[in-house]
Design an enzyme around this catalytic site. Structure first.
Site, PDB file in Angstrom:
ATOM      1  N   VAL A   1      64.684  38.977  75.360  1.00  0.00           N
ATOM      2  CA  VAL A   1      64.513  38.176  76.623  1.00  0.00           C
ATOM      3  C   VAL A   1      64.625  38.861  77.827  1.00  0.00           C
ATOM      4  O   VAL A   1      63.805  38.907  78.702  1.00  0.00           O
ATOM      5  CB  VAL A   1      65.467  36.820  76.609  1.00  0.00           C
ATOM      6  CG1 VAL A   1      66.902  37.418  76.953  1.00  0.00           C
ATOM      7  CG2 VAL A   1      64.830  35.624  77.173  1.00  0.00           C
TER       8      VAL A   1
ATOM      9  N   ASN B   1      72.249  35.305  60.658  1.00  0.00           N
ATOM     10  CA  ASN B   1      73.282  34.269  61.005  1.00  0.00           C
ATOM     11  C   ASN B   1      72.609  32.745  60.421  1.00  0.00           C
ATOM     12  O   ASN B   1      71.434  32.780  59.894  1.00  0.00           O
ATOM     13  CB  ASN B   1      73.173  34.170  62.650  1.00  0.00           C
ATOM     14  CG  ASN B   1      71.841  34.223  63.066  1.00  0.00           C
ATOM     15  OD1 ASN B   1      71.369  33.220  63.152  1.00  0.00           O
ATOM     16  ND2 ASN B   1      71.202  35.347  63.826  1.00  0.00           N
TER      17      ASN B   1
ATOM     18  N   LYS C   1      70.138  50.278  46.507  1.00  0.00           N
ATOM     19  CA  LYS C   1      71.121  49.314  46.287  1.00  0.00           C
ATOM     20  C   LYS C   1      72.412  50.184  46.447  1.00  0.00           C
ATOM     21  O   LYS C   1      72.743  51.063  45.463  1.00  0.00           O
ATOM     22  CB  LYS C   1      71.127  48.369  45.232  1.00  0.00           C
ATOM     23  CG  LYS C   1      72.079  47.223  45.152  1.00  0.00           C
ATOM     24  CD  LYS C   1      72.020  46.546  43.937  1.00  0.00           C
ATOM     25  CE  LYS C   1      73.350  45.671  44.025  1.00  0.00           C
ATOM     26  NZ  LYS C   1      73.474  44.887  42.806  1.00  0.00           N
TER      27      LYS C   1
ATOM     28  N   LYS D   1      70.456  38.978  82.779  1.00  0.00           N
ATOM     29  CA  LYS D   1      69.076  39.061  82.081  1.00  0.00           C
ATOM     30  C   LYS D   1      68.150  38.827  82.815  1.00  0.00           C
ATOM     31  O   LYS D   1      66.912  38.925  82.384  1.00  0.00           O
ATOM     32  CB  LYS D   1      69.213  38.156  80.774  1.00  0.00           C
ATOM     33  CG  LYS D   1      70.383  38.503  79.929  1.00  0.00           C
ATOM     34  CD  LYS D   1      69.942  38.210  78.287  1.00  0.00           C
ATOM     35  CE  LYS D   1      71.181  38.220  77.420  1.00  0.00           C
ATOM     36  NZ  LYS D   1      70.605  38.117  76.271  1.00  0.00           N
TER      37      LYS D   1
ATOM     38  N   PHE E   1      68.552  31.230  76.065  1.00  0.00           N
ATOM     39  CA  PHE E   1      69.627  30.088  75.536  1.00  0.00           C
ATOM     40  C   PHE E   1      71.134  30.764  75.696  1.00  0.00           C
ATOM     41  O   PHE E   1      70.967  32.163  75.516  1.00  0.00           O
ATOM     42  CB  PHE E   1      69.330  29.625  73.992  1.00  0.00           C
ATOM     43  CG  PHE E   1      68.633  28.604  74.021  1.00  0.00           C
ATOM     44  CD1 PHE E   1      67.161  28.651  74.271  1.00  0.00           C
ATOM     45  CD2 PHE E   1      69.038  27.392  73.639  1.00  0.00           C
ATOM     46  CE1 PHE E   1      66.424  27.496  74.219  1.00  0.00           C
ATOM     47  CE2 PHE E   1      68.250  26.256  73.455  1.00  0.00           C
ATOM     48  CZ  PHE E   1      66.863  26.339  73.837  1.00  0.00           C
TER      49      PHE E   1
HETATM   50  O1  C5P Z   1      73.175  37.725  74.862  1.00  0.00           O
HETATM   51  P1  C5P Z   1      73.069  36.544  74.053  1.00  0.00           P
HETATM   52  O2  C5P Z   1      72.628  36.889  72.607  1.00  0.00           O
HETATM   53  O3  C5P Z   1      74.281  35.479  74.304  1.00  0.00           O
HETATM   54  O4  C5P Z   1      71.757  35.863  74.672  1.00  0.00           O
HETATM   55  C1  C5P Z   1      71.114  34.728  74.089  1.00  0.00           C
HETATM   56  C2  C5P Z   1      69.812  34.785  74.659  1.00  0.00           C
HETATM   57  O5  C5P Z   1      69.032  35.825  74.658  1.00  0.00           O
HETATM   58  C3  C5P Z   1      68.966  34.017  73.721  1.00  0.00           C
HETATM   59  O6  C5P Z   1      67.566  33.464  74.634  1.00  0.00           O
HETATM   60  C4  C5P Z   1      68.386  34.827  72.604  1.00  0.00           C
HETATM   61  O7  C5P Z   1      67.118  34.358  72.241  1.00  0.00           O
HETATM   62  C5  C5P Z   1      67.961  36.235  73.643  1.00  0.00           C
HETATM   63  N1  C5P Z   1      68.176  37.589  73.096  1.00  0.00           N
HETATM   64  C6  C5P Z   1      67.339  38.118  72.583  1.00  0.00           C
HETATM   65  N2  C5P Z   1      67.305  39.285  72.051  1.00  0.00           N
HETATM   66  C7  C5P Z   1      68.698  39.857  71.524  1.00  0.00           C
HETATM   67  C8  C5P Z   1      69.592  39.036  71.799  1.00  0.00           C
HETATM   68  C9  C5P Z   1      69.480  37.658  72.476  1.00  0.00           C
HETATM   69  O8  C5P Z   1      66.064  37.908  73.214  1.00  0.00           O
HETATM   70  N3  C5P Z   1      68.916  41.051  71.111  1.00  0.00           N
END
Ligand code: C5P
Length: 274
Positions: A185, A86, A165, A218, A200
């Site tokens: 998170v 991304n 590949k 979360k 975030f």
């Molecule tokens: O669920 P979403 O991706 O919108 O949540 C964003 C938050 O969750 C951010 O703090 C991101 O760093 C964390 N995140 C994570 N592991 C993931 C997806 C998101 O720590 N697989």
């Protein structure tokens, strides 16, 4: 200076006088000297001088705290030459790591691939995929006081990594099956003991509703919401504007640089820890 000059009574009484007047004396270091003698008198290592001097400017709100921060994107390999990723630049995560370090914290920054220079006086762990990042976080979470998940972790990874590949083979459509990545998170927020956990929420609509949902779902202590549909504060921009939510409170931070906003976020976190 030479070790005998340093040891001389006059030098020592002058140094004591300076210290009594609150002058900070850094060093000297012991070791080989230009004249061939060995002993105290050498200039401290420059990085040590920088570290000791910067402590004078530390705002101190997070002094003695261990802070773990994730930043940047992750890359999920499809085959040896392709990946899913991304647009995250890593800027917000790096700026928060610097603000936390300047507030006196011991900071570990776990970063996906970015173009940013490793910040001074911060332990940087480079990772590539979400699973690498998850592993690095969980093996450094012990004794951590604050975790800030800034990384734009890829939600999904290709279910199967293709060793060679992938070739076109003349078809018009190809499919890649995806598997959900671990939520880093959320794993931290469910660890015992749990650090103060900040996530975030990058959303394009219903910012407040989704952010508050994320706080509860979360098990976060704080969520920092930004509207990524606004190009001024999107993924790759220099600036940010956020609304920050915690149980029973919120704070709106208007458009400012990612550095300025980081200092304010660190202040808000420090207040919650009091
Ligand atoms: O669920 P979403 O991706 O919108 O949540 C964003 C938050 O969750 C951010 O703090 C991101 O760093 C964390 N995140 C994570 N592991 C993931 C997806 C998101 O720590 N697989």
């Amino acid at each position: 200076m030479n070790q005998a000059m340093w040891a001389d009574n006059k030098t020592q009484s002058n140094i004591q006088e300076l210290k009594r007047s609150d002058v900070l004396v850094l060093g000297p270091e012991s070791g080989a000297q230009a004249c061939g003698e060995v002993g105290l008198g050498r200039l401290l290592d420059i990085n040590e001088i920088i570290a000791l001097t910067s402590k004078l400017f530390s705002r101190g709100e997070l002094s003695g705290k261990k802070v773990l921060i994730t930043a940047g994107p992750t890359r999920e390999a499809i085959d040896p030459v392709r990946y899913i990723s991304n647009h995250s630049s890593g800027r917000q995560g790096y700026a928060l790591a610097i603000a936390a370090m300047e507030a006196g914290a011991d900071v570990i920054l776990i970063s996906g691939p970015t173009q940013l220079a490793p910040p001074d006086r911060i332990s940087l762990i480079d990772v590539v995929s979400a699973r690498n990042m998850h592993e690095a976080v969980m093996s450094n979470i012990e004794n951590c006081d604050i975790f800030i998940g800034v990384a734009a972790v890829a939600d999904f990874r290709p279910s199967h990594y293709t060793e060679q590949k992938i070739k076109k083979h003349g078809q018009d459509i190809a499919h890649i099956e995806l598997t959900l990545n671990p939520d880093i998170v959320a794993s931290v927020a469910n660890a015992k003991p749990k650090p103060f956990t900040v996530g975030f929420a990058a959303e394009t609509e219903n910012l407040d509703v989704y952010a508050k949902e994320k706080l509860i779902k979360k098990n976060l202590d704080m969520v920092i919401a930004n509207d990524v549909s606004d190009a001024r504060i999107g993924f790759n921009s220099e600036d940010n504007a956020t609304t920050i939510f915690w149980e029973g409170g919120q704070s709106i931070l208007p458009l400012m640089s990612k550095q300025q906003i980081s200092i304010k976020i660190i202040n808000l976190i420090a207040e919650q820890l009091k």
